[in-house]
Design an enzyme around this catalytic site. Structure first.
Site, PDB file in Angstrom:
ATOM      1  N   ASP A 109     -11.522 -60.678 -31.329  1.00 28.05           N
ATOM      2  CA  ASP A 109      -9.875 -62.158 -31.369  1.00 28.05           C
ATOM      3  C   ASP A 109      -9.878 -62.379 -29.371  1.00 28.05           C
ATOM      4  O   ASP A 109     -10.024 -61.892 -28.548  1.00 28.05           O
ATOM      5  CB  ASP A 109      -8.753 -60.627 -31.007  1.00 28.05           C
ATOM      6  CG  ASP A 109      -7.422 -61.105 -30.297  1.00 28.05           C
ATOM      7  OD1 ASP A 109      -6.815 -62.245 -30.998  1.00 28.05           O
ATOM      8  OD2 ASP A 109      -6.237 -60.288 -29.940  1.00 28.05           O
ATOM      9  N   GLY A 111      -7.327 -63.764 -29.205  1.00 29.33           N
ATOM     10  CA  GLY A 111      -5.991 -64.662 -28.171  1.00 29.33           C
ATOM     11  C   GLY A 111      -5.591 -62.931 -27.735  1.00 29.33           C
ATOM     12  O   GLY A 111      -3.948 -62.625 -27.389  1.00 29.33           O
ATOM     13  N   GLY A 154       4.666 -56.360 -32.124  1.00 27.08           N
ATOM     14  CA  GLY A 154       6.222 -56.854 -32.826  1.00 27.08           C
ATOM     15  C   GLY A 154       7.029 -55.345 -33.832  1.00 27.08           C
ATOM     16  O   GLY A 154       7.630 -55.603 -33.602  1.00 27.08           O
ATOM     17  N   SER A 155       6.046 -54.929 -34.236  1.00 32.55           N
ATOM     18  CA  SER A 155       6.346 -54.267 -35.023  1.00 32.55           C
ATOM     19  C   SER A 155       6.153 -52.500 -35.443  1.00 32.55           C
ATOM     20  O   SER A 155       5.718 -51.793 -35.839  1.00 32.55           O
ATOM     21  CB  SER A 155       5.410 -54.728 -36.581  1.00 32.55           C
ATOM     22  OG  SER A 155       4.078 -54.517 -36.223  1.00 32.55           O
ATOM     23  N   TYR A 277      -4.992 -66.881 -21.808  1.00 34.07           N
ATOM     24  CA  TYR A 277      -5.256 -67.178 -23.317  1.00 34.07           C
ATOM     25  C   TYR A 277      -6.244 -68.173 -23.447  1.00 34.07           C
ATOM     26  O   TYR A 277      -6.377 -68.936 -22.087  1.00 34.07           O
ATOM     27  CB  TYR A 277      -4.080 -67.369 -23.961  1.00 34.07           C
ATOM     28  CG  TYR A 277      -3.417 -66.450 -24.006  1.00 34.07           C
ATOM     29  CD1 TYR A 277      -2.543 -66.204 -24.799  1.00 34.07           C
ATOM     30  CD2 TYR A 277      -2.353 -66.962 -22.949  1.00 34.07           C
ATOM     31  CE1 TYR A 277      -2.059 -65.085 -25.383  1.00 34.07           C
ATOM     32  CE2 TYR A 277      -1.347 -66.024 -23.194  1.00 34.07           C
ATOM     33  CZ  TYR A 277      -1.294 -64.747 -24.184  1.00 34.07           C
ATOM     34  OH  TYR A 277       0.011 -63.528 -23.847  1.00 34.07           O
ATOM     35  N   ASP A 305      -7.301 -68.807 -31.003  1.00 31.15           N
ATOM     36  CA  ASP A 305      -6.538 -67.832 -31.466  1.00 31.15           C
ATOM     37  C   ASP A 305      -7.394 -67.491 -32.403  1.00 31.15           C
ATOM     38  O   ASP A 305      -6.898 -67.447 -33.762  1.00 31.15           O
ATOM     39  CB  ASP A 305      -5.502 -66.356 -31.668  1.00 31.15           C
ATOM     40  CG  ASP A 305      -5.241 -65.616 -31.410  1.00 31.15           C
ATOM     41  OD1 ASP A 305      -5.955 -65.370 -31.230  1.00 31.15           O
ATOM     42  OD2 ASP A 305      -3.765 -65.212 -31.841  1.00 31.15           O
ATOM     43  N   THR A 308      -5.195 -64.419 -35.174  1.00 27.46           N
ATOM     44  CA  THR A 308      -4.388 -65.130 -35.882  1.00 27.46           C
ATOM     45  C   THR A 308      -5.146 -65.813 -37.170  1.00 27.46           C
ATOM     46  O   THR A 308      -5.539 -66.906 -37.609  1.00 27.46           O
ATOM     47  CB  THR A 308      -3.710 -65.768 -34.662  1.00 27.46           C
ATOM     48  OG1 THR A 308      -2.825 -65.182 -33.487  1.00 27.46           O
ATOM     49  CG2 THR A 308      -2.346 -66.467 -35.457  1.00 27.46           C
ATOM     50  N   THR A 309      -4.228 -65.153 -38.210  1.00 31.03           N
ATOM     51  CA  THR A 309      -3.916 -66.281 -39.468  1.00 31.03           C
ATOM     52  C   THR A 309      -3.837 -67.323 -39.617  1.00 31.03           C
ATOM     53  O   THR A 309      -4.290 -68.114 -39.838  1.00 31.03           O
ATOM     54  CB  THR A 309      -3.869 -65.157 -40.430  1.00 31.03           C
ATOM     55  OG1 THR A 309      -4.084 -63.666 -40.203  1.00 31.03           O
ATOM     56  CG2 THR A 309      -4.135 -65.437 -42.081  1.00 31.03           C
TER      57      THR A 309
END
Ligand SMILES: *[C@@H]1O[C@H](CO)[C@@H](O)[C@H](O)[C@H]1NC(C)=O
Ligand SMILES: *[C@@H]1O[C@H](CO)[C@@H](O)[C@H](O)[C@H]1NC(C)=O
Ligand SMILES: *[C@@H]1O[C@H](CO)[C@@H](O)[C@H](O)[C@H]1NC(C)=O
Ligand SMILES: *[C@@H]1O[C@H](CO)[C@@H](O)[C@H](O)[C@H]1NC(C)=O
Ligand SMILES: *[C@@H]1O[C@H](CO)[C@@H](O)[C@H](O)[C@H]1NC(C)=O
Length: 490
Positions: A109, A111, A154-155, A277, A305, A308-309
Site C-alpha cells: 500500500d 497510500g 471509515g467502517s 503520501y 495509491d 486503493t482499487t
C-alpha cells in the site's frame, strides 16, 4: 463531517463462499537464509562472544553467497511477486517476520505508511477466520514495545501494540522494524490469506511514528542501488473465469525492471514538502478526447495509491467526467458517489500529472468496473470527499495503475510512469497459480527503524471504502484531527 458517502463506508467484505474454496496457505515457510545453517549444523560448544562471532561469520558468508556486491558491498535490489486478489480488488505481496522467519501476505500500500499484522491472540474467531497470524512469543528476536497502536477506518478499526522484529521483504532485511501487532480488528477487515498491510508511503504519515521498511533501506546510504520502488500490476477485472487469486505482477525494490516497460520513465516531482503520501498534482484529464476542467494546486493533489482499487476524486470533477459520457447517471442511496453509464460506450479516460507532456490512457476494461443490468455499467471513478482530513483531494488507485509501470522514487522525491512492455501486458488475464511467498535471499541487512514516537497515533486513521458487493477498497491513511473520540473511531 462526511468523509465519504455514508453507505460506501462499509467494510471490505468479500464473498465467503468463494473464499472457502481456497485453503489458507501454510504460513510457515523457511525463507530465512540466516537460520537454516544454524539449525542444521552441529558445532562445538562456544561461549557467548564466540557465538556472536560465529553468527556474524555465517551472516557475512550468506550475504556474499546471495549476491552482496564487492565494490559497494551492500548495494542491491530485489523483487517480490504480487498476488491479484478478487479481480483487481487488491494486490498483496509477502514478507517474513521473526526468528525463525514466518511468511505473511500483506497488502502492498503506497497510500499509507504503517506495517501491521493480525496477532495470534485477542482476535475474535470470526475476524481471524483463516488468517495466518503473528505470535511474538514464537520469535526469539521479537520485542514488545508496550506502546499502543491504533488505526481507524471509515467502517471500523484495528488496534493493538507496537512490536519490533526482523522483517524481510523483496530480498532485504530490516533487523529492528517497528510494526503494529493488531489484537482487535473489525469483522471483515482482512480477507484470508492476507494477514496485514505493508505501508509504502513516507514516515511523516505513519500513525505508529515508525520508519517504514522501504524508507529505512532508502535512508541507509548505499543500501539500495537506487532509492526507489516499482510496480507492474495485472488486470483480471475483465476475465470471466478469473479465480479469487491470480498472478498480480511484480514489485521491485532498489531498481526498476527494464523488461517490464518501454521508453522513458516520466518522473514528476512530489510538490515541495508533501512527502507523506506519494503526491502528484493532477493537471490534465480527458474523456474520449474532451478535456475535463480541473482545479489547480492543492485542490488537484492526488495520492498515487496501490492500496486503493479505484480512482476517487472531488464531486465536481467526477460529475464533469461523467458529463462527457452520454447516458451516464449518478447512483443514489446506498451507492451514492458512483455513476452508471451505457455498457456499449467505450470510455477512454487519460490522466496527466505535474508538468508532464504525457497523458496516460486508462483502458476501457479498467474503467468498466462492473455491469449492473443488461445495458448499465458502473465506472471506476467515484466521488470521494476528503475535505477536513489530511488526505489529498484525489486518490488514484489501481484502475489507473494497471495501465502503467509506476515508480516511487525517494530522491529526488518523485513518481514516475512508463509504458508497460509487451512482456508486462501479456500477463494481463493470463490465468495461473498465485505466486508462493517470495521473500527472496537476503542480500542486505539494515537497522534503522528506531523512531517509535507515536504522538500521531490517536488522531490518525486510515480510510477504506467499498461499493458493496464489488470488494472495492481504499487503504489511504487519513488524519482526522478533531474527530478523535467521534463516531468514526472504535
Ligand atoms: C570465549 O572464548 C574465547 C576463546 O577461547 C576467549 O578468548 C574469551 O575470553 C571467552 N569469552 C568469555 C566471555 O568467556
Ligand atoms: C505471550 O506470552 C505472554 C506471557 O506468557 C502471554 O500473556 C501472551 O498472551 C502470549 N502471547 C501469545 C500470542 O500467545
Ligand atoms: C523482471 O521481469 C521479468 C519479466 O517478468 C522477470 O522474468 C524477471 O525475473 C524480473 N527481474 C527482476 C529482477 O525483477
Ligand atoms: C485515448 O485518448 C487519447 C487522447 O485523446 C489517445 O491518444 C489514445 O489513442 C486513446 N486511446 C484509445 C484506446 O482510444
Ligand atoms: C512545474 O514546473 C515549474 C517550473 O519548473 C515548477 O515551479 C512547478 O513546481 C512544477 N509543477 C509541478 C506540479 O511539478
Amino acid at each position: 463531517m462526511h468523509l465519504l458517502p455514508h453507505s460506501l463506508a462499509v467494510s471490505c467484505l468479500l464473498s465467503i463462499a468463494v473464499h472457502e474454496a481456497f485453503a489458507a496457505p501454510s504460513p510457515a515457510s523457511q525463507p530465512h537464509p540466516r537460520t537454516i545453517p544454524l539449525l542444521r549444523r552441529s558445532r562445538p560448544q562456544l561461549n557467548e562472544s564466540e557465538s556472536y562471532a560465529w553468527l556474524q561469520g555465517q551472516r557475512d558468508f550468506l550475504k556474499a553467497k546471495y549476491g552482496a556486491r564487492d565494490a559497494n558491498q551492500k548495494r542491491a535490489s530485489g523483487l517480490n511477486l504480487i498476488t491479484n486478489q478478487n479481480a483487481d480488488s487488491s494486490f498483496y505481496g509477502s514478507i517474513a517476520v521473526g526468528t525463525p522467519a514466518i511468511s505473511y501476505n500483506v497488502i502492498l500500500d503506497t497510500g499509507s505508511s504503517d506495517l501491521w499484522l493480525a496477532a495470534s491472540d485477542g482476535l475474535s474467531s470470526q475476524s481471524s477466520d483463516g488468517i495466518p497470524t503473528f505470535d511474538g512469543n514464537a520469535s526469539s528476536t521479537f520485542t514488545d514495545l508496550n506502546t499502543q497502536f491504533s488505526i481507524s477506518y471509515g467502517s471500523g478499526a484495528a488496534r493493538g501494540t507496537l512490536g519490533q522484529d526482523v522483517v524481510q521483504f523483496a530480498g532485504f532485511e530490516v533487523s529492528d522494524q517497528v510494526f503494529g501487532v493488531v489484537t482487535q480488528i473489525s469483522d471483515g477487515l482482512l480477507t484470508s490469506p492476507v494477514s496485514g498491510l505493508m505501508g509504502l508511503g513516507f514516515e511523516s504519515i505513519a500513525s505508529s511514528g515508525a520508519t517504514p521498511f522501504w524508507q529505512a533501506l532508502a535512508d541507509s546510504s548505499g543500501t539500495l542501488d537506487e532509492p526507489l520502488m516499482a510496480f507492474q500490476l495485472t488486470r483480471f477485472v475483465d476475465i470471466q473465469n478469473a479465480q479469487v487469486l491470480e498472478p498480480g505482477g511484480t514489485f521491485n525494490l532498489g531498481a526498476v525492471n527494464t523488461s517490464l516497460y518501454t521508453g522513458d520513465i516520466d518522473y514528476q516531482s512530489i510538490p515541495d514538502g508533501q512527502e507523506g503520501y506519494w503526491i502528484q498534482e493532477l493537471t490534465g484529464m480527458t474523456v474520449n478526447g474532451a478535456s475535463v476542467t480541473l482545479e489547480s494546486g492543492t485542490s488537484s493533489y492526488a495520492a498515487i495509491d496501490t492500496g486503493t482499487t479505484l480512482v476517487g476524486g472531488p464531486a465536481d470533477a467526477i460529475a464533469a467526467l461523467y458529463a462527457q459520457i452520454p447516458g451516464s447517471q449518478a447512483l443514489t442511496g446506498d451507492n451514492n458517489g458512483y455513476y452508471t453509464y451505457p455498457c456499449d460506450t467505450d470510455v477512454n479516460v487519460t490522466l496527466r500529472f505535474g508538468n508532464s507532456s504525457v497523458s496516460w490512457p486508462i483502458s476501457n476494461a479498467d474503467f468498466l468496473l462492473m455491469q449492473v443490468s443488461s445495458s448499465s455499467c458502473v465506472g471506476g471513478f467515484f466521488t470521494l470527499d476528503t475535505s477536513g482530513t489530511s488526505a489529498p483531494a484525489w486518490i488514484v488507485g489501481d484502475t489507473f495503475l494497471k495501465n502503467v509501470y509506476s515508480v516511487f522514487r525517494a530522491s529526488p522525491a518523485s513518481v514516475g510512469f512508463a509504458q508497460l512492455s509487451a512482456t508486462a501486458t501479456d500477463m494481463n488475464g493470463r490465468l495461473g497459480s498465485p505466486p508462493s511467498a517470495t521473500v527472496g535471499s537476503v542480500a542486505t541487512i539494515t537497522g534503522g527503524s528506531t523512531n517509535t514516537g507515536s504522538d500521531r497515533n490517536s488522531n490518525a486513521a486510515a480510510l477504506r471504502v467499498e461499493l458493496r458487493s464489488l470488494g472495492v477498497c481504499v487503504w489511504a491513511a487519513v488524519f482526522l484531527s478533531g474527530l478523535v473520540g467521534g463516531g468514526l473511531l472504535l
